[in-house]
Design an enzyme around this catalytic site. Structure first.
Site, PDB file in Angstrom:
ATOM      1  N   LYS A  89      34.217 -16.703 -44.481  1.00 18.26           N
ATOM      2  CA  LYS A  89      32.948 -16.652 -43.742  1.00 18.26           C
ATOM      3  C   LYS A  89      32.703 -18.020 -43.109  1.00 18.26           C
ATOM      4  CE  LYS A  89      29.483 -14.307 -45.505  1.00 18.26           C
ATOM      5  NZ  LYS A  89      28.333 -14.022 -46.410  1.00 18.26           N
ATOM      6  N   LEU A  90      32.479 -18.038 -41.805  1.00 22.77           N
ATOM      7  CA  LEU A  90      32.228 -19.314 -41.130  1.00 22.77           C
ATOM      8  C   LEU A  90      30.726 -19.465 -40.946  1.00 22.77           C
ATOM      9  CD1 LEU A  90      34.968 -19.181 -38.337  1.00 22.77           C
ATOM     10  CD2 LEU A  90      35.104 -20.307 -40.556  1.00 22.77           C
ATOM     11  N   ARG A  91      30.173 -20.595 -41.332  1.00 20.87           N
ATOM     12  CA  ARG A  91      28.743 -20.860 -41.148  1.00 20.87           C
ATOM     13  C   ARG A  91      28.564 -21.684 -39.875  1.00 20.87           C
ATOM     14  NH1 ARG A  91      25.836 -17.694 -44.630  1.00 20.87           N
ATOM     15  NH2 ARG A  91      26.922 -17.593 -46.605  1.00 20.87           N
ATOM     16  N   ARG A 119      27.785  -6.961 -21.092  1.00 20.28           N
ATOM     17  CA  ARG A 119      28.588  -7.361 -22.262  1.00 20.28           C
ATOM     18  C   ARG A 119      28.101  -8.684 -22.861  1.00 20.28           C
ATOM     19  NH1 ARG A 119      34.065  -9.926 -19.667  1.00 20.28           N
ATOM     20  NH2 ARG A 119      33.051 -10.833 -17.869  1.00 20.28           N
ATOM     21  N   ASN A 136      29.791 -11.961 -24.647  1.00 19.66           N
ATOM     22  CA  ASN A 136      31.058 -12.631 -24.921  1.00 19.66           C
ATOM     23  C   ASN A 136      30.859 -13.674 -26.014  1.00 19.66           C
ATOM     24  OD1 ASN A 136      32.256 -11.097 -22.999  1.00 19.66           O
ATOM     25  ND2 ASN A 136      32.425 -12.715 -21.461  1.00 19.66           N
ATOM     26  N   GLY A 167      43.095 -28.374 -15.520  1.00 19.37           N
ATOM     27  CA  GLY A 167      42.654 -28.944 -16.797  1.00 19.37           C
ATOM     28  C   GLY A 167      42.411 -30.437 -16.701  1.00 19.37           C
ATOM     29  N   VAL A 190      34.480 -24.710 -21.490  1.00 21.68           N
ATOM     30  CA  VAL A 190      34.170 -23.384 -20.931  1.00 21.68           C
ATOM     31  C   VAL A 190      33.259 -23.569 -19.719  1.00 21.68           C
ATOM     32  CG1 VAL A 190      33.173 -21.111 -21.372  1.00 21.68           C
ATOM     33  CG2 VAL A 190      34.347 -22.314 -23.211  1.00 21.68           C
ATOM     34  N   ASP A 223      34.532 -23.099 -13.174  1.00 21.14           N
ATOM     35  CA  ASP A 223      33.426 -22.577 -12.353  1.00 21.14           C
ATOM     36  C   ASP A 223      32.620 -23.749 -11.774  1.00 21.14           C
ATOM     37  OD1 ASP A 223      34.262 -20.136 -13.407  1.00 21.14           O
ATOM     38  OD2 ASP A 223      32.773 -20.186 -15.010  1.00 21.14           O
TER      39      ASP A 223
HETATM   40  O1  LIG Z   1      36.007 -12.018 -19.024  1.00 19.00           O
HETATM   41  P1  LIG Z   1      36.062 -12.837 -17.780  1.00 19.00           P
HETATM   42  O2  LIG Z   1      35.235 -12.272 -16.666  1.00 19.00           O
HETATM   43  O3  LIG Z   1      37.456 -13.178 -17.348  1.00 19.00           O
HETATM   44  O4  LIG Z   1      35.426 -14.290 -18.155  1.00 19.00           O
HETATM   45  C1  LIG Z   1      34.084 -14.372 -18.540  1.00 19.00           C
HETATM   46  C2  LIG Z   1      33.782 -15.740 -19.076  1.00 19.00           C
HETATM   47  O5  LIG Z   1      34.587 -16.073 -20.192  1.00 19.00           O
HETATM   48  O6  LIG Z   1      34.046 -16.715 -18.066  1.00 19.00           O
HETATM   49  C3  LIG Z   1      33.002 -17.661 -18.008  1.00 19.00           C
HETATM   50  C4  LIG Z   1      33.576 -19.047 -18.045  1.00 19.00           C
HETATM   51  O7  LIG Z   1      34.381 -19.278 -16.927  1.00 19.00           O
HETATM   52  C5  LIG Z   1      32.080 -17.367 -19.164  1.00 19.00           C
HETATM   53  O8  LIG Z   1      30.762 -17.646 -18.794  1.00 19.00           O
HETATM   54  C6  LIG Z   1      32.314 -15.895 -19.438  1.00 19.00           C
HETATM   55  O9  LIG Z   1      32.058 -15.504 -20.759  1.00 19.00           O
END
Ligand SMILES: O=P(O)(O)OC[C@@]1(O)O[C@H](CO)[C@@H](O)[C@@H]1O
Length: 306
Positions: A25-27, A88, A90, A220, A246, A250
């Protein structure tokens, strides 16, 4: 003005844990909730830089309501099409060593009516400087959705930028102003291996021959490469203390498009894009770049003509 279309947006949930471990279990030490999806993130970056933007796409259910509320808190104007399925969620599980697990939901299925409503909504507002088509299509949407939108955008004289994986070859063949592939997407598109800056430029040149006017490839920590018919440049970010990358790609696209929409040239666009990508990497979860960090990093980005 930048309009973004995210066909399959997401509510991004980031769990911060000390260490990633299986079968235990991760807290979480922190949980972040953010409106996500590639195009949505481009709009969030534009808004943070003070550039006008409208985020479009399909949204539905309770997750969709929270998603819209979070976008509102970030002062992003929205023009979403309501759907019966639920947006969805994620999950991103990230540890203190910048390692992460990412699980993306499949998303709902769009009906033909919802798809048609989204298609017409894209052209309801005054034409933008850039229309950004981003991310995967929902189940139920026709494969030619993007190429159909590009054809209409061309009829209306609207420039299209795309950050798409599966349908990228079709989108490039339809003729777009700019694409923003990562290393793997560029390899899949061109059939060429990308191992260093030289091979990235060669692959980007192949993509130009396939129909793109400009290729902004995210690489990267090596930064990004921008290749147009008029020249090629590499943009290298300064070393930053990375938290979560993440949304860095974008942010690269968002920053570059803001510069272009504000009348800057390609080199300035690459510089702002790279600064935004690096600034995003310093933030936790799917928080994105903040303007003061972007301004601090901007003069430290090294742009070199190749
Ligand atoms: O499932 P997809 O559409 O390939 O990617 C969606 C996603 O991972 O990409 C964004 C980061 O680039 C996140 O905000 C989002 O959850």
């Amino acid at each position: 003005m930048i309009h973004t279309v995210t066909a399959n947006p997401a509510l991004d949930l980031t769990y911060r844990v000390t260490e990633l471990k299986l079968d235990d279990k991760l807290r979480a030490t922190a949980v972040f909730r953010a409106p996500g999806g590639n195009g949505v993130n481009v709009s969030r970056v534009a808004a943070r830089l003070g550039h006008p933007t409208v985020a479009m796409g399909l949204v539905g259910g309770r997750a969709g309501d929270e998603f819209k509320e979070l976008l509102k808190e970030e002062h992003v104007r929205t023009w979403f099409t309501q759907q019966s399925g639920t947006t969805r969620t994620n999950a991103i599980i990230q540890d203190d060593h910048a390692q992460q697990l990412r699980v993306s939901g499949p998303g709902p299925e769009a009906s033909p009516e919802e798809t048609a409503m989204l298609r017409s909504s894209i052209f309801e507002l005054r034409a933008p400087d850039f229309l950004v088509l981003s991310g995967s299509l929902q189940r139920g949407m026709p494969e030619d959705f993007y190429t159909d939108v590009i054809a209409e955008a061309k009829r209306q004289g609207v420039k299209v930028a795309a950050d798409i994986d599966k349908e990228l070859a079709q989108v490039v063949a339809a003729g777009v102003e700019l694409i923003k592939p990562n290393q793997y997407e560029l390899e899949r598109l061109t059939g060429l291996r990308v191992t260093d800056i030289g091979s990235a430029v060669a692959a980007a040149e192949r993509a130009l021959a396939q129909g793109a006017k400009a290729v902004l490839a995210s690489l990267g920590a090596q930064g990004a490469v921008l290749v147009t018919e008029g020249g090629a440049w590499q943009g290298v970010p300064p070393k930053v203390k990375a938290d979560s990358a993440v949304g860095a790609g974008d942010s690269l696209l968002g920053g570059a498009l803001v510069a272009l929409a504000e009348g800057e040239g390609w080199e300035a666009a690459l510089r702002l894009g790279v600064a935004c990508g690096a600034a995003t990497a310093t933030t936790p979860g799917t928080d994105l770049c903040h303007k003061p960090t972007v301004e601090a990093l901007l003069p430290q980005v090294v742009v070199t003509a190749l």
